[in-house]
Design a protein around this motif. Structure first.
Motif, short mmCIF file in Angstrom:
data_model
loop_
_atom_site.label_atom_id
_atom_site.label_comp_id
_atom_site.label_asym_id
_atom_site.label_seq_id
_atom_site.Cartn_x
_atom_site.Cartn_y
_atom_site.Cartn_z
N GLU A 42 0.83 -1.21 0.00
CA GLU A 42 0.00 0.00 0.00
C GLU A 42 0.87 1.26 0.00
N GLY A 46 1.17 3.95 -3.13
CA GLY A 46 0.90 5.38 -2.96
C GLY A 46 2.07 6.23 -3.44
N ALA A 50 0.56 5.47 -7.78
CA ALA A 50 -0.74 6.17 -7.80
C ALA A 50 -0.75 7.36 -8.76
N VAL A 55 -5.45 6.38 -7.26
CA VAL A 55 -5.57 5.91 -5.88
C VAL A 55 -6.31 4.56 -5.91
N HIS A 56 -5.81 3.57 -5.19
CA HIS A 56 -6.34 2.19 -5.19
C HIS A 56 -6.30 1.54 -6.57
N SER A 59 -7.45 4.08 -11.91
CA SER A 59 -6.98 5.14 -12.81
C SER A 59 -8.13 5.81 -13.55
N SER A 68 -6.92 -2.29 -9.89
CA SER A 68 -7.69 -2.79 -8.74
C SER A 68 -8.38 -4.10 -9.09
N TYR A 115 -2.81 -4.57 -4.77
CA TYR A 115 -3.78 -4.22 -5.83
C TYR A 115 -4.87 -5.28 -5.99
#
Ligand code: HEC
Ligand code: HEC
Length: 215
Positions: A42, A46, A50, A55-56, A59, A68, A115
Motif C-alpha cells: 500500500e 501510494g 498512484a 488511488v487504489h 486510474s 484494482s 492491488y
C-alpha cells in the motif's frame, strides 16, 4: 506414589499448553506476514504508482490501466515481464521498464497483493447495440473463424482467473490498444492471446472492449 503420579498427567497438559501456544504463534505468522506485506504494498503503491494508476489503482485516464481487483498472478507476471523486457510494446517501454527495474521479487509480491485486494471499478455504460455485439463475442467467440469465447479463459464476468487477467471495468481504449499490440507483435510474450487478437477485426475489438468497460 501420589507425588510421583501427579506430575505425570500434568506434564503432558503443560506440554499440550506449550504446543498450543507455539501453534498459535506460528499460525499467526503468515497472517502477520500478510498484513506487513499488504501494508508495504500500500505504501509503495501510494508513493510510486498512484500518480499514474490512480488511488487504489482506480486510474481515471485510459493511458493507464486500472489495477484494482486484478489477479495477483497476472500482476506479478506483468511486473516481471516489464523488468525482464519480455513485454515490449511502446508504452510498456516508455512507462514501465524503468520503474519495474527497481522492483525485487518481494516488492512485486507486496504490490500484487495490495492491488488484488482493492475494490474493482464498475462499469461505464455504452451504446446498447455495440455492447450486445461485444457480449456475444465475449461469451461465444466466433466459432466460424475458430475464435474461442473470451469467457473460457477470462471468466464468465471477465473477472479473471490466475494468469488470465481481469478485463471487466478496464478502460476500453486500453483494452483495444492491447488487442492491437498483441496483433502487431509488439506485445510479443503472449502467443495465445496474439493468435486470438489476430482473429478479431477492428469492429469486434471495439465492441468487446466497450462491453468489458461496461461490466
Ligand atoms: C509514469 C506513469 C506510470 C507509473 C508511475 C507506473 N505505471 Fe504501471 N503502467 C503505466 C502505463 C502507461 C501502462 C500501460 C502500458 C501499455 O499500455 O503497454 C502501465 C502498465 C502497468 C501494468 C500492466 C497492467 C495490465 O493490465 O496489463 C502493471 C501491472 C503496472 N503498470 C503496475 C505498476 C506498478 C505496481 C507501479 C508502481 C510500482 C506502476 N505501474 C507505476 C504507467 C505507469
Ligand atoms: C486461451 C485463453 C484465452 C482466451 C480464449 C482469451 N484470452 Fe485474452 N488473455 C489470455 C492471457 C493468458 C492473457 C495474458 C497474457 C500475458 O500474460 O501477457 C490475456 C490478455 C488479454 C488482454 C490484455 C489485458 C491487459 O490487462 O493488458 C486483453 C485485452 C484480452 N486478453 C482480451 C481477450 C479477448 C477480447 C478475448 C476473446 C476474443 C480473449 N482475450 C480470449 C488468454 C486468453
Amino acid at each position: 506414589m501420589r507425588t510421583l503420579y501427579l506430575p505425570i498427567p500434568q506434564a503432558p497438559s503443560r506440554l499440550a499448553a506449550w504446543l498450543v501456544a507455539v501453534a498459535v504463534v506460528f499460525a499467526g505468522l503468515p497472517l502477520l506476514a500478510h498484513a506487513e506485506n499488504s501494508e508495504r504494498g500500500e505504501r509503495l503503491a501510494g508513493q510510486l504508482c498512484a500518480a499514474c494508476h490512480g488511488v487504489h489503482g482506480h486510474s481515471e485516464s485510459p493511458i493507464f490501466p486500472r489495477l484494482s481487483a486484478q489477479t495477483p498472478e497476472y500482476l506479478t507476471a506483468q511486473l516481471k515481464g516489464f523488468r525482464d523486457h519480455a513485454r515490449g510494446e511502446t508504452d510498456a517501454r516508455s512507462y514501465m521498464w524503468a520503474i519495474a527495474s527497481q522492483l525485487d521479487d518481494a516488492t512485486i509480491a507486496s504490490l500484487a497483493d495490495y492491488y488484488s485486494h482493492q475494490e474493482p471499478v464498475h462499469g461505464t455504460p455504452g451504446d446498447a447495440a455495440l455492447l450486445a455485439k461485444g457480449q456475444d463475442l465475449f461469451e461465444h467467440g466466433a466459432p466460424d473463424r475458430g475464435t474461442p469465447a473470451c469467457a473460457s479463459c477470462h471468466g464468465d464476468e471477465g473477472q479473471g482467473n490466475g494468469t488470465f487477467p481481469r478485463l471487466a471495468g478496464q478502460h476500453r481504449e486500453y483494452l483495444q490498444r492491447q488487442i492491437e499490440v498483441f496483433s502487431n507483435g509488439t506485445r510479443a510474450n503472449a502467443p495465445v492471446m496474439t493468435a486470438i487478437a489476430h482473429s478479431l477485426d477492428a469492429d469486434e475489438a471495439k465492441a468487446v472492449a466497450a462491453w468489458l468497460e461496461s461490466r
